[in-house]
Scaffold this motif. Structure first.
Motif, mmCIF file in Angstrom:
data_model
loop_
_atom_site.group_PDB
_atom_site.id
_atom_site.type_symbol
_atom_site.label_atom_id
_atom_site.label_comp_id
_atom_site.label_asym_id
_atom_site.label_seq_id
_atom_site.Cartn_x
_atom_site.Cartn_y
_atom_site.Cartn_z
ATOM 1 N N ALA A 133 -21.594 0.320 -18.240
ATOM 2 C CA ALA A 133 -21.327 0.879 -16.928
ATOM 3 C C ALA A 133 -21.452 -0.240 -15.887
ATOM 4 C CB ALA A 133 -22.328 1.995 -16.625
ATOM 5 N N PRO A 134 -20.833 -0.081 -14.715
ATOM 6 C CA PRO A 134 -20.942 -1.119 -13.684
ATOM 7 C C PRO A 134 -22.395 -1.439 -13.346
ATOM 8 C CG PRO A 134 -19.233 0.463 -13.101
ATOM 9 C CD PRO A 134 -19.942 1.026 -14.302
ATOM 10 N N ASP A 135 -22.654 -2.721 -13.138
ATOM 11 C CA ASP A 135 -23.976 -3.218 -12.735
ATOM 12 C C ASP A 135 -25.059 -2.988 -13.784
ATOM 13 O OD1 ASP A 135 -22.954 -4.041 -10.202
ATOM 14 O OD2 ASP A 135 -23.115 -1.958 -9.509
ATOM 15 N N ALA A 136 -24.670 -2.969 -15.047
ATOM 16 C CA ALA A 136 -25.662 -2.817 -16.110
ATOM 17 C C ALA A 136 -26.498 -4.075 -16.281
ATOM 18 C CB ALA A 136 -24.978 -2.468 -17.425
ATOM 19 N N ASN A 137 -25.961 -5.221 -15.884
ATOM 20 C CA ASN A 137 -26.673 -6.496 -16.010
ATOM 21 C C ASN A 137 -27.044 -6.793 -17.462
ATOM 22 O OD1 ASN A 137 -27.431 -7.865 -13.224
ATOM 23 N ND2 ASN A 137 -27.427 -5.653 -12.921
ATOM 24 N N ALA A 138 -26.082 -6.627 -18.345
ATOM 25 C CA ALA A 138 -26.277 -6.909 -19.766
ATOM 26 C C ALA A 138 -24.983 -7.456 -20.354
ATOM 27 C CB ALA A 138 -26.705 -5.653 -20.508
ATOM 28 N N HIS A 180 -17.107 -4.312 -16.789
ATOM 29 C CA HIS A 180 -15.729 -4.494 -16.289
ATOM 30 C C HIS A 180 -14.818 -5.239 -17.269
ATOM 31 C CE1 HIS A 180 -17.041 -2.955 -12.420
ATOM 32 N NE2 HIS A 180 -17.974 -3.873 -12.357
ATOM 33 N N PHE A 181 -15.270 -5.468 -18.493
ATOM 34 C CA PHE A 181 -14.413 -6.143 -19.474
ATOM 35 C C PHE A 181 -13.807 -5.083 -20.386
ATOM 36 C CE2 PHE A 181 -13.779 -8.705 -23.448
ATOM 37 C CZ PHE A 181 -12.792 -9.538 -22.929
ATOM 38 N N LYS A 206 -35.277 -5.634 -16.054
ATOM 39 C CA LYS A 206 -35.634 -4.705 -14.980
ATOM 40 C C LYS A 206 -35.216 -3.288 -15.359
ATOM 41 C CE LYS A 206 -35.131 -6.244 -10.726
ATOM 42 N NZ LYS A 206 -34.586 -6.883 -9.498
ATOM 43 N N LEU A 207 -36.200 -2.399 -15.460
ATOM 44 C CA LEU A 207 -35.924 -1.024 -15.860
ATOM 45 C C LEU A 207 -35.073 -0.267 -14.849
ATOM 46 C CD1 LEU A 207 -39.136 0.477 -17.497
ATOM 47 C CD2 LEU A 207 -36.866 0.312 -18.492
ATOM 48 N N GLU A 208 -35.006 -0.747 -13.635
ATOM 49 C CA GLU A 208 -34.207 -0.046 -12.634
ATOM 50 C C GLU A 208 -32.727 0.013 -13.013
ATOM 51 O OE1 GLU A 208 -33.308 -3.067 -9.091
ATOM 52 O OE2 GLU A 208 -35.400 -3.148 -9.747
ATOM 53 N N HIS A 209 -32.315 -0.848 -13.964
ATOM 54 C CA HIS A 209 -30.926 -0.843 -14.410
ATOM 55 C C HIS A 209 -30.709 0.039 -15.642
ATOM 56 C CE1 HIS A 209 -29.924 -3.927 -11.532
ATOM 57 N NE2 HIS A 209 -30.840 -4.739 -12.020
ATOM 58 N N TRP A 210 -31.745 0.777 -16.068
ATOM 59 C CA TRP A 210 -31.636 1.543 -17.302
ATOM 60 C C TRP A 210 -30.536 2.600 -17.254
ATOM 61 C CZ3 TRP A 210 -32.323 1.012 -22.125
ATOM 62 C CH2 TRP A 210 -32.328 2.120 -22.982
ATOM 63 N N GLU A 211 -30.330 3.248 -16.113
ATOM 64 C CA GLU A 211 -29.297 4.278 -16.034
ATOM 65 C C GLU A 211 -27.935 3.722 -16.424
ATOM 66 O OE1 GLU A 211 -29.125 7.652 -15.443
ATOM 67 O OE2 GLU A 211 -31.268 7.480 -15.849
#
Length: 278
Positions: A133-138, A180-181, A206-211
């Motif tokens: 998903a967008p902004d997953a940072n993974a 986005h890929f 950072k757990l804030e990105h878990w969603e």
């Protein structure tokens, strides 16, 4: 720079590496995964037509497999600490930690989530998707474990104009991509041996990105590490996260939890050895 964009503006990069890095994982695949998948109880897994999952292993070499829907395509993931560590050693051997850090939002370090083999008997149709998903940072890394068979499918992806491009897999080279890929396995017919890819996921701590992360990381493996640094299912960090700004969230614990007290995440460690580690 080790990472090179597959094309301008794409959140995907190629990476060349020493093929000797593959040796340990190639040996594990041949000695434990091949016999495991060939066992009588797993004889039907490449027939396709239904969702399949299961476990197999010997000693420290424990694996979990799950199919991609009803296709004869499987994620064979680490299912204990020993196999997890083996995939993680490969990632660290690539020497790209600092470059990946430049691509994600993190606090202290990258988190290696899990490693797996992608084993496919064939790919009848393309299956376009984005891993995150967008902004997953993974990011997901994928590379052939052995010399690619000329009949095996490569990587299809969409360019910035929504045109379809092909990346041809090469031994000793991988692709690492994030949100986005838009991509798919190139359809291919059954060959005399399965297509075997080495893959892993890595990203934010950072757990804030878990969603944004959970739809990918939460279903890839039974044994994975969360952004908080704990093995999935062994802590209460996700429950404790609460709403942003809640005093129950880990970012507020420094001022409220004694350093020798049990960590509120439920890991069983003292706070100073867990979320309060300096």
């Amino acid at each position: 720079m080790r990472l090179a964009r597959v094309e301008p503006n794409a959140n995907a990069f190629t990476l060349s590496f020493d093929q000797d890095l593959l040796s340990e994982i190639q040996e594990a695949y041949l000695n434990y995964v091949v016999p495991g998948l060939a066992a009588p109880e797993h004889a039907a897994i490449f027939e396709g037509g239904k969702q399949r999952s299961g476990e197999f292993g010997e000693g420290d070499h424990q694996y979990f497999y799950t199919s991609y829907g009803e296709d004869p395509l499987f994620w064979v993931s680490n299912n204990n600490q020993a196999t997890y560590d083996q995939f993680k050693r490969f990632f660290l051997g690539l020497g790209i930690v600092d470059e990946v850090k430049n691509l994600v939002d993190f606090d202290n370090d990258l988190q290696f989530y899990c490693g797996f083999f992608v084993v496919g008997d064939r790919a009848p149709n393309s299956s376009w998707h984005m891993d995150y998903a967008p902004d997953a940072n993974a990011y997901t890394f994928i590379a052939p474990l052995f010399e690619p068979h000329p009949g095996h499918g490569n990587l299809l992806y969409k360019d910035q104009n929504d045109g379809t491009q092909i990346y041809n897999y090469k031994l000793g080279e991988g692709v690492i991509f994030g949100d986005h890929f838009h991509h798919s396995t190139q359809p291919y017919e059954q060959t005399d041996r399965p297509r075997v890819m080495l893959s892993f996921t890595v990203g934010t701590d950072k757990l804030e990105h878990w969603e944004a992360l959970k739809q990918t990381i939460g279903g890839q493996s039974k044994f994975a590490y969360l952004p908080c640094g704990h093995q999935m299912g062994t802590c209460n960090c996700l429950e404790a996260l609460g709403e942003k700004g809640s005093v129950d969230a880990p970012e507020f614990w420094d001022n409220t939890v004694p350093r020798n007290a049990p960590c509120p995440c439920g890991s069983g460690k003292r706070y100073k050895q867990c979320h309060g580690k300096l």
